[in-house]
Design an enzyme around this catalytic site. Structure first.
Site, PDB file in Angstrom:
ATOM      1  N   GLY A  19       5.399   4.955   4.161  1.00  0.00           N
ATOM      2  CA  GLY A  19       6.660   5.079   5.252  1.00  0.00           C
ATOM      3  C   GLY A  19       7.356   3.150   5.349  1.00  0.00           C
ATOM      4  O   GLY A  19       6.383   2.356   5.139  1.00  0.00           O
ATOM      5  N   ASN A  66      -0.783   6.990  13.027  1.00  0.00           N
ATOM      6  CA  ASN A  66      -1.254   8.387  12.290  1.00  0.00           C
ATOM      7  C   ASN A  66      -2.401   8.373  12.187  1.00  0.00           C
ATOM      8  O   ASN A  66      -3.238   7.761  12.024  1.00  0.00           O
ATOM      9  CB  ASN A  66      -0.083   8.266  11.381  1.00  0.00           C
ATOM     10  N   SER A 100      -2.711   8.527   8.124  1.00  0.00           N
ATOM     11  CA  SER A 100      -2.074   8.182   7.369  1.00  0.00           C
ATOM     12  C   SER A 100      -2.173   7.451   6.034  1.00  0.00           C
ATOM     13  O   SER A 100      -3.293   6.888   5.238  1.00  0.00           O
ATOM     14  CB  SER A 100      -1.746   6.566   8.161  1.00  0.00           C
ATOM     15  N   SER A 101      -1.325   7.814   5.030  1.00  0.00           N
ATOM     16  CA  SER A 101      -1.769   7.447   3.698  1.00  0.00           C
ATOM     17  C   SER A 101      -1.630   6.053   3.306  1.00  0.00           C
ATOM     18  O   SER A 101      -0.100   5.379   3.925  1.00  0.00           O
ATOM     19  CB  SER A 101      -0.836   8.810   3.603  1.00  0.00           C
ATOM     20  N   THR A 153       3.491  13.502   4.261  1.00  0.00           N
ATOM     21  CA  THR A 153       2.083  13.689   3.879  1.00  0.00           C
ATOM     22  C   THR A 153       2.890  15.644   3.746  1.00  0.00           C
ATOM     23  O   THR A 153       2.339  15.977   3.022  1.00  0.00           O
ATOM     24  CB  THR A 153       0.768  13.702   3.993  1.00  0.00           C
ATOM     25  N   SER A 181       5.839   5.510   8.959  1.00  0.00           N
ATOM     26  CA  SER A 181       4.267   6.209   9.055  1.00  0.00           C
ATOM     27  C   SER A 181       3.820   7.357  10.322  1.00  0.00           C
ATOM     28  O   SER A 181       4.309   6.702  11.550  1.00  0.00           O
ATOM     29  CB  SER A 181       3.160   4.763   9.158  1.00  0.00           C
ATOM     30  N   GLY A 182       4.054   8.389   9.685  1.00  0.00           N
ATOM     31  CA  GLY A 182       3.170   9.874  10.436  1.00  0.00           C
ATOM     32  C   GLY A 182       5.039  10.372  11.320  1.00  0.00           C
ATOM     33  O   GLY A 182       4.463  11.246  11.864  1.00  0.00           O
ATOM     34  N   GLU A 235       7.824   0.655   7.435  1.00  0.00           N
ATOM     35  CA  GLU A 235       6.846  -0.613   8.452  1.00  0.00           C
ATOM     36  C   GLU A 235       6.506  -1.757   9.105  1.00  0.00           C
ATOM     37  O   GLU A 235       7.176  -2.319   7.493  1.00  0.00           O
ATOM     38  CB  GLU A 235       5.498  -0.574   7.794  1.00  0.00           C
TER      39      GLU A 235
HETATM   40  N1  LIG Z   1       5.426  20.137  10.080  1.00  0.00           N
HETATM   41  C1  LIG Z   1       4.845  19.853  10.816  1.00  0.00           C
HETATM   42  N2  LIG Z   1       3.900  20.565  11.299  1.00  0.00           N
HETATM   43  C2  LIG Z   1       3.030  20.391  12.585  1.00  0.00           C
HETATM   44  N3  LIG Z   1       2.430  18.815  12.596  1.00  0.00           N
HETATM   45  C3  LIG Z   1       3.265  18.100  12.290  1.00  0.00           C
HETATM   46  C4  LIG Z   1       4.010  18.455  10.540  1.00  0.00           C
HETATM   47  N4  LIG Z   1       4.404  17.383   9.764  1.00  0.00           N
HETATM   48  C5  LIG Z   1       3.896  16.323  10.364  1.00  0.00           C
HETATM   49  N5  LIG Z   1       2.644  17.242  11.863  1.00  0.00           N
HETATM   50  C6  LIG Z   1       1.536  16.303  12.324  1.00  0.00           C
HETATM   51  O1  LIG Z   1       1.954  14.598  11.698  1.00  0.00           O
HETATM   52  C7  LIG Z   1       0.739  14.364  11.955  1.00  0.00           C
HETATM   53  C8  LIG Z   1       1.743  12.716  10.446  1.00  0.00           C
HETATM   54  O2  LIG Z   1       1.758  13.538   9.809  1.00  0.00           O
HETATM   55  P1  LIG Z   1       1.926  13.137   8.113  1.00  0.00           P
HETATM   56  O3  LIG Z   1       0.110  12.182   7.847  1.00  0.00           O
HETATM   57  O4  LIG Z   1       2.423  14.083   7.317  1.00  0.00           O
HETATM   58  O5  LIG Z   1       2.612  11.942   8.782  1.00  0.00           O
HETATM   59  P2  LIG Z   1       3.324  10.870   7.085  1.00  0.00           P
HETATM   60  O6  LIG Z   1       4.147  10.429   6.985  1.00  0.00           O
HETATM   61  O7  LIG Z   1       2.522  11.214   5.901  1.00  0.00           O
HETATM   62  O8  LIG Z   1       2.391   9.189   7.534  1.00  0.00           O
HETATM   63  P3  LIG Z   1       2.175   8.298   6.805  1.00  0.00           P
HETATM   64  O9  LIG Z   1       3.611   7.380   6.097  1.00  0.00           O
HETATM   65  O10 LIG Z   1       1.153   7.353   7.708  1.00  0.00           O
HETATM   66  O11 LIG Z   1       1.100   8.343   6.090  1.00  0.00           O
HETATM   67  C9  LIG Z   1       0.287  15.248  10.787  1.00  0.00           C
HETATM   68  O12 LIG Z   1      -1.197  15.104  11.126  1.00  0.00           O
HETATM   69  C10 LIG Z   1       0.397  16.136  11.632  1.00  0.00           C
HETATM   70  O13 LIG Z   1      -0.330  16.999  12.747  1.00  0.00           O
HETATM   71 MG   LIG Z   2       0.760  10.325   4.579  1.00  0.00          MG
END
Ligand SMILES: Nc1ncnc2c1ncn2[C@@H]1O[C@H](COP(=O)(O)OP(=O)(O)OP(=O)(O)O)[C@@H](O)[C@H]1O
Ligand SMILES: [Mg+2]
Length: 1080
Positions: free
Chosen positions: A388, A158, A161-162, A113, A108-109, A390
């Site tokens: 992801g 996050n 977070s999705s 996404t 997560s984070g 957890e």
């Molecule tokens: N390529 C990137 N460039 C800039 N910031 C990023 C990038 N990837 C992620 N981030 C930052 O990290 C934060 C978390 O990313 P994201 O929501 O994609 O995580 P995730 O893996 O989908 O988590 P979860 O499993 O909780 O959904 C985003 O809100 C953003 O601020």
């Molecule tokens: Mg996500």
């Protein structure tokens, strides 16, 4: 074919591909990641897998220019980037007709996404364009904000977070243009709706709605902007840094519109969201019953009422559903009361169900909109963004499910990576050596085995009659799974954990591939059952709200189904199974996301955290698998192009097949044979050090080449410069010499001209003098000869000359003079006006007679010309004027003023004017003159206006107003007319004595047009056939006959009066005096 020589090996920070890491160890792996992360290189490859480090800051590497840079380039051609992977996947899909899937994993984070959005936006940017295609793209992209609003929440890990798993199939046509898509969602974390861990929030949409909706909308939804009013919204982190809920709300509404939600659908969705908030505020109180049990009652009914109004539910039905529960068993219906705890449970279950069903409905609704319209066969690119792995302090059923899903993904990753590697070796005809790796199939089996898997046991427990609790479930696990090497429990018979205090009694632990996770069994049974009391679903079904009704189909009493619905675990297992089967049919592309720190901050690289992720993602194993065979492979053409400078035979051009060139190169470089293998289209290099050896040699060679190029270039530059200088010098010298010679020549030329002109002048003057002298001599001789001849002739002819010469000379002279006279006269003739008195002056006295005669002839001729222009009418007018002149000229002072006035005759326009129609008809003759006159009263001399008409035979006087004839005098009765000599208009008509008209006596009249009137009278008289002329007497005193009296009319000169008219006064019986004002 254009062979590109660029490579990810150029300007590399650390190594761009972990396969090339030397030596390969966990430390060097992490060090390489750190080095690249510190230099803002967030992407690193392991072969074709992309490792993505979350930068936690916006990067300038996603611009349209970058998209162009990576478009249609080979994977290893540029430095690692997510775009390279997206491009590779898209091109294989389009050009090789292979369905693709992009598997994004990480905790997560870690940025899954974001990565999925980057892939989608890249594909949208590079695929076809057009109105229809753009609409599809826009809808696909805009589905993200809607799903994120309803399915994402702030967690401690996050901010966005999705809280659901998402798999999206994007469908393309044969050209690679997007046609539509299908989204599948997996297990929304619905427990979040009713309770959020400390430091976390509920789903974004609740906060967005309260912050961003207009006052009007909130009023309609019966909501208050204040978060603190709602039990379901945690307060400690309601506001998240960097998240603007109000703006997001507008974005979501806009996105919903683009995706195709109708306005009433959006309204219904918001009503449901509001209803969930209201539901959270419903509270219960116990009410004692006579049998000693407590029954729950709704405390404050206001929220319940509002919620029922929002959803169109009858309040009493819902209220009852919170107090009673009906259990149906076969034909029996038993109603039991709910205590307060059960009522709260029922309330929360309803809220969770309401929200999760709403979420699933939204996904279905989006799918309806983005569904591909065309029925043709299409290619598919799937993008999987799933929660992801957890590991929390307190892990429950959700974490168990999520981690199970990750196990499955890891399994598919291992399978597919190895399979792909193996397939490539077979394709390239390279010997395959088996590789050892950890296969997590055993863990998957522990969870999903149909008979003794944890999920199966949980289902069994849930369906079992009798008392079922989380503890009974744990007991069951302990008995059945105790022997499993990845299962740990304190109560299991396995004595190993009896003293392990990190493992509480109410928990079990699983050794996942990503690490050990401790699960608390509390809630497992409930969550798996996912029970909603039937009374509640029936209450919902009864709602007068189409969406709610649609969401609770099982509430339909007509379809009562006594069978239990499938458990949550069962459903999830089934959908994960479908997903896995789906993924296996596609070509996988991996993005492994890594989170660099727990602080959500940029520039921080927490080694332990990264190390943990690297381990459980199995990245090291991934590298090893990749390197077990050959670390590096490259097609022959780019390989030859890159290293051809290392061998004289291949440099600068190799004419034969690329493979032979590479063979030549390797032989020349004496690379040991075990270090590489020749495939069908690629060379495989076993160890990275061989590649680095080649790279080093290439670098040195490039340096030498650069020096050589520099040397040649410098030499060429200096030579060119020198040649240019030399050429310029010659040009300058030539121009200068030419200039100097030109100047010298001009000077000599000028001097020559001066000398020449002097000489020529002198010669010319000399010649002129001679010619002048000769001319004078000639003239002198001629004169002398003329005189001499003259003398001779005169002497000879003197005698004849004197007799004839005089007459001839005279005639000649006269002729000349006449000629000149006539020519002169012709040019000085006067104008053609008969009254022009001018005539040229006579030049010679002897022409006096001729001159006068010519003047007379000219005058007569021009008069004739003048007359010939006259018409008959004009002639008559002039005759009258002539007559007037004969009568009055020099006799009456009034005459000169009349000359210029035309004789108009009919001043009254008697024939046209309707006023005089009667008068005109009574006269019966042609009227020659019609005018208004003043008739002087015979008795007192005063005037009265009358109309005077003159015809050929009569003079008629008529009343001016009525047009009645007052007197008519036949012209033969008129003897004479008397007028004065002065400037007045008086005239007396003297009548024949004894005639019929003369009864009252003569008429004394005054007229403005006296001269004309009298002239006309005279003219008629003279034109009459009897020829008796009318006398016109002009005297300042004359006698008139008034009845019997003879009266003398006397004109005297008076002083100028006001007005210019003469006045008339009867002095006495004999005298009538007319005073005429003196003319100025
Ligand atoms: N390529 C990137 N460039 C800039 N910031 C990023 C990038 N990837 C992620 N981030 C930052 O990290 C934060 C978390 O990313 P994201 O929501 O994609 O995580 P995730 O893996 O989908 O988590 P979860 O499993 O909780 O959904 C985003 O809100 C953003 O601020
Ligand atoms: Mg996500």
């Amino acid at each position: 074919m254009e062979v590109k020589t660029k490579s990810l090996l150029d300007n590399m920070i650390g190594v761009g591909d972990m396969v090339l890491l030397e030596p390969l160890s966990e430390d060097s792996f992490i060090e390489n990641l750190r080095k690249r992360f510190d230099h803002n290189e967030i992407y690193t490859y392991i072969g074709s897998v992309v490792i993505s480090m979350n930068p936690y800051k916006s990067m300038l590497i996603y611009s349209p220019e970058k998209v162009e840079e990576y478009r249609n380039r080979n994977f290893y051609e540029l430095s690692p980037h997510i775009y390279a992977l997206a491009d590779e996947a898209y091109r294989s899909l389009r050009d090789q007709d292979k369905d693709q899937c992009i598997l994004i994993t990480g905790e997560s984070g870690a940025g899954k996404t974001e990565a999925s959005k980057l892939v989608m936006s890249y594909v949208a940017a590079v695929c076809g364009k057009g109105q229809e295609v753009n609409k599809v793209k826009e809808q696909l992209l805009q589905s993200n904000p809607v799903l994120e609003a309803f399915g994402n929440a702030k967690t401690v890990r996050n901010d966005n977070s999705s809280r659901f798993g998402k798999y999206m199939d994007i469908e393309f046509d044969f050209k690679g243009d997007p046609l539509g898509g299908v989204i599948s969602n997996y297990l929304l974390e619905k427990s979040r709706v009713v309770k959020q861990p400390r430091g976390e929030r509920n789903f974004h949409i609740f906060y967005q709605l309260l912050s961003g909706a207009s006052d009007d909308t909130l009023k309609k939804l019966k909501l208050d902007r204040d978060f603190s009013k709602y039990n379901y919204l945690s307060l400690d982190s309601a506001v998240v840094n960097g998240l603007d809920d109000a703006t997001s709300f507008r974005t979501v509404r806009n996105a919903m519109q683009i995706v195709g939600f109708m306005e009433d659908e959006v309204q219904s969705v918001l009503e449901l969201v509001a209803a969930v908030l209201k539901l959270g505020n419903i509270e219960f109180k116990p009410e004692s019953r006579c049998n000693g049990t407590d029954e729950s009652r709704v405390k404050d009914k206001n929220d319940l009422k509002e919620m029922c109004e929002l959803l169109g539910i009858e309040q009493s039905v819902l209220e009852r559903a919170f107090s009673y529960r009906t259990v149906e068993a076969k034909l029996e219906k038993v109603s039991t009361t709910l205590n307060v705890a059960q009522a709260y449970y029922a309330r929360d279950a309803l809220a969770k169900n309401l929200y999760s069903r709403l979420f699933s409905w939204i996904v279905t609704r989006i799918n309806e909109s983005i569904k591909a319209q065309a029925k043709t066969r299409h290619k598919v690119m799937g993008v999987l963004d799933i929660y992801g792995f957890e590991i929390f302090d307190d892990n429950s059923f959700e974490q168990f499910i999520i981690n199970y899903c990750n196990e499955k993904l890891q399994q598919i990753f291992i399978e597919l990576t190895l399979r792909e590697e193996q397939e490539e070796y077979i394709r390239e005809d390279i010997e395959w050596t088996n590789i050892e790796y950890f296969n997590n199939a055993i863990i998957c089996d522990l969870i999903e085995n149909h008979q003794n898997g944890i999920l199966a046991m949980l289902d069994e427990e849930c369906l079992r009659p009798g008392t079922v609790t989380d503890e009974t479930f744990l007991d069951k696990l302990n008995t059945i799974c105790a022997q499993h090497q990845h299962f740990e429990s304190r109560l299991s018979k396995n004595s190993k954990f009896l003293t392990d205090h990190s493992l509480p009694h109410s928990c079990f632990r699983i050794q996942h591939y990503a690490g050990k996770v401790l699960y608390r069994v509390e809630g497992f049974v409930d969550k798996n059952n996912d029970l909603l009391y039937r009374d509640l679903s029936q209450a919902m079904y009864k709602a007068n709200h189409s969406l709610i009704k649609h969401l609770f189909p099982e509430g339909n009493p007509a379809k009562v189904n006594l069978k239990r619905p499938p458990t949550a675990g069962f459903q999830f297992k089934a959908s994960v199974g479908t997903l896995m089967r789906n993924l296996q049919t596609k070509n996988p592309n991996y993005i492994r996301c890594i989170k660099p720190n727990d602080k959500k901050a940029p520039h921080i690289f927490t080694e332990s955290l990264v190390c943990h992720q690297v381990r459980y993602l199995g990245l090291m194993e991934n590298v090893r698998v990749r390197r077990a065979g050959y670390a590096f492979r490259q097609a022959y053409e780019p390989c030859l192009e890159r290293y051809k400078m290392l061998c004289k035979r291949t440099w600068p051009h190799w004419r034969g097949p690329a493979r032979e060139g590479v063979e030549m190169l390797m032989a020349d470089l004496q690379v040991p044979a075990e270090e590489f293998s020749y495939g069908r289209s690629k060379i495989f290099i076993r160890n990275p050090r061989t590649l680095f050896f080649l790279e080093e040699r290439r670098r040195q060679c490039l340096q030498d080449l650069a020096t050589l190029i520099q040397k040649i270039y410098r030499g060429w530059k200096c030579r060119t410069h020198f040649l240019l200088l030399k050429k310029s010098q010659i040009v300058v010298a030539a121009w200068y010499r030419r200039y100097a010679q030109e100047k010298k020549y001009q000077k000599i030329k000028r001097a020559t001209t001066v000398v020449q002109s002097y000489t020529r002048g002198w010669q010319a003057r000399k010649l002129l003098r001679e010619l002048k002298h000769q001319k004078r001599c000639k003239e002198a001789v001629t004169t002398i000869a003329a005189y001499w001849h003259g003398t001779q002739v005169r002497r000879e002819y003197r005698k004849f000359f004197r007799a004839n010469a005089g007459k001839k000379i005279y005639n000649f002279t006269i002729q000349r003079i006449m000629q000149k006279y006539f020519l002169g006269l012709k040019s000085t003739l006067p104008s053609m006006s008969p009254i022009d008195k001018n005539w040229p002056v006579r030049p010679y006295i002897f022409l006096d007679g001729v001159h006068t005669e010519l003047r007379r002839i000219f005058h007569l001729w021009r008069c004739k010309k003048y007359r010939s222009r006259f018409t008959e009418e004009k002639k008559a007018v002039y005759e009258e004027k002539l007559e007037a002149s004969e009568l009055f000229k020099d006799k009456k002072a009034l005459y000169p003023s009349s000359v210029s006035q035309p004789f108009k005759g009919d001043y009254l326009e008697i024939s046209k004017n309707p006023k005089y129609q009667k008068l005109n008809s009574s006269v019966d003759e042609k009227v020659l003159l019609a005018d208004v006159v003043n008739k002087i009263n015979r008795a007192n001399g005063k005037g009265a206006t009358r109309i005077l008409l003159l015809t050929k035979k009569n003079v008629v006087l008529a009343d001016q107003k009525t047009g009645q004839v007052k007197a008519s005098v036949a012209l033969p009765d008129l003897t004479s007319v008397s007028v004065s000599t002065q400037n007045d208009g008086f005239f007396a008509l003297r009548l024949k004595e004894g005639s019929a008209s003369a009864v009252k006596g003569d008429f004394l009249l005054s007229s403005e047009h006296l001269i004309e009137t009298i002239t006309k009278l005279h003219h008629i008289g003279s034109a009459a056939s009897d020829g008796e002329q009318l006398n016109v007497d002009i005297a300042d005193e004359f006698l008139v006959q008034f009845k019997q009296d003879k009266v003398c009319v006397k004109f005297i000169q008076g002083a100028p009066k006001n007005g210019n008219g003469a006045s008339c006064k009867r002095k006495n019986n004999r005298l009538l005096e007319v005073s005429v004002p003196a003319s100025a």
